[in-house]
Design a protein around this motif. Structure first.
Motif, PDB file in Angstrom:
ATOM      1  N   THR A   1     121.031   6.153  49.520  1.00 32.14           N
ATOM      2  CA  THR A   1     121.456   6.201  51.012  1.00 32.14           C
ATOM      3  C   THR A   1     120.545   6.373  51.729  1.00 32.14           C
ATOM      4  O   THR A   1     120.563   6.301  53.256  1.00 32.14           O
ATOM      5  N   ILE A   2     119.231   6.971  51.313  1.00 26.37           N
ATOM      6  CA  ILE A   2     118.225   7.408  52.324  1.00 26.37           C
ATOM      7  C   ILE A   2     117.061   6.251  52.325  1.00 26.37           C
ATOM      8  O   ILE A   2     116.535   5.840  51.335  1.00 26.37           O
TER       9      ILE A   2
ATOM     10  N   HIS B   1     106.813   5.949  51.504  1.00 27.11           N
ATOM     11  CA  HIS B   1     107.648   6.955  50.591  1.00 27.11           C
ATOM     12  C   HIS B   1     108.930   6.283  50.378  1.00 27.11           C
ATOM     13  O   HIS B   1     109.653   5.969  51.258  1.00 27.11           O
ATOM     14  N   VAL B   2     109.151   6.095  48.868  1.00 27.81           N
ATOM     15  CA  VAL B   2     110.221   5.447  48.426  1.00 27.81           C
ATOM     16  C   VAL B   2     111.105   6.207  47.471  1.00 27.81           C
ATOM     17  O   VAL B   2     110.542   7.276  47.148  1.00 27.81           O
ATOM     18  N   LYS B   3     112.375   6.174  47.409  1.00 26.58           N
ATOM     19  CA  LYS B   3     113.007   6.592  46.491  1.00 26.58           C
ATOM     20  C   LYS B   3     113.495   7.925  46.724  1.00 26.58           C
ATOM     21  O   LYS B   3     113.449   9.041  45.814  1.00 26.58           O
ATOM     22  N   LEU B   4     113.390   8.226  47.896  1.00 27.34           N
ATOM     23  CA  LEU B   4     113.503   9.676  48.415  1.00 27.34           C
ATOM     24  C   LEU B   4     114.907  10.369  48.062  1.00 27.34           C
ATOM     25  O   LEU B   4     114.920  11.500  47.994  1.00 27.34           O
TER      26      LEU B   4
ATOM     27  N   PHE C   1     113.297  13.195  54.447  1.00 26.35           N
ATOM     28  CA  PHE C   1     113.308  11.755  55.395  1.00 26.35           C
ATOM     29  C   PHE C   1     112.833  12.280  56.648  1.00 26.35           C
ATOM     30  O   PHE C   1     112.236  11.472  57.417  1.00 26.35           O
ATOM     31  N   ARG C   2     113.655  13.207  57.654  1.00 27.96           N
ATOM     32  CA  ARG C   2     113.340  13.411  58.562  1.00 27.96           C
ATOM     33  C   ARG C   2     112.117  13.941  59.187  1.00 27.96           C
ATOM     34  O   ARG C   2     111.592  13.464  60.204  1.00 27.96           O
TER      35      ARG C   2
END
Length: 161
Positions: free
Chosen positions: A7-8, A124-127, A138-139
């Protein structure tokens, strides 16, 4: 407990520099100490160095003045002058994790613009894999392009590292 779904959102940034894709890849992988943010440190004592082990399966890591090493992650894809993908072994509190089970991934693409310029994209993936604290990560990452890391990278390229 049901499996957590992602969901990120991914965080993607880019910068265009006056260098070939091959030169950009070389600076990124052979001279990380020239562009790596000083605040991004996992070792407990003063950092003495940073390195990438070439090739898929290699690690990227840092070491301190006593020689203690901590892995930032493993290289998943190593395509000189084109692409680099690696795991990012931190938890939601910016601390090291020992394996890739909870690691997100970083994708770096080197795309030629013309004979003398390259766009370097870092994602940046799959956080979500960071678990609790992933939203905080993420923030911290989400913001204007190019961001601190690519800004420092562009300055290293401009210095002719």
């Amino acid at each position: 407990m049901p499996e957590q779904t992602q969901t990120i959102h991914d965080v993607r940034k880019s910068v265009t520099v006056a260098a070939t894709p091959a030169d950009c890849f070389r600076v990124f992988t052979e001279h990380p100490g020239e562009w790596w943010p000083d605040s991004h440190v996992l070792v407990k004592k003063e950092r003495a160095g940073l390195a990438f082990e070439p090739g898929a399966g290699g690690r990227y890591y840092e070491w301190d003045v006593d020689g203690t090493e901590i892995d930032w992650g493993r290289v998943l894809e190593w395509e000189p002058g084109r692409r680099l993908v690696m795991t990012w072994r931190i938890d939601g509190n910016w601390q090291s994790v020992p394996d890739d089970e909870r690691a997100s991934e970083i994708e770096v693409d080197f795309v030629p613009v013309d004979a003398a310029h390259t766009t370097v994209s870092l994602a940046h993936v799959k956080l979500h894999k960071h678990g609790e604290g992933a939203e905080r990560i993420f923030r911290a990452l989400d913001g204007a392009s190019p961001g601190e890391t690519l800004d420092l990278f562009a300055k290293a390229v401009a210095r002719g590292v």
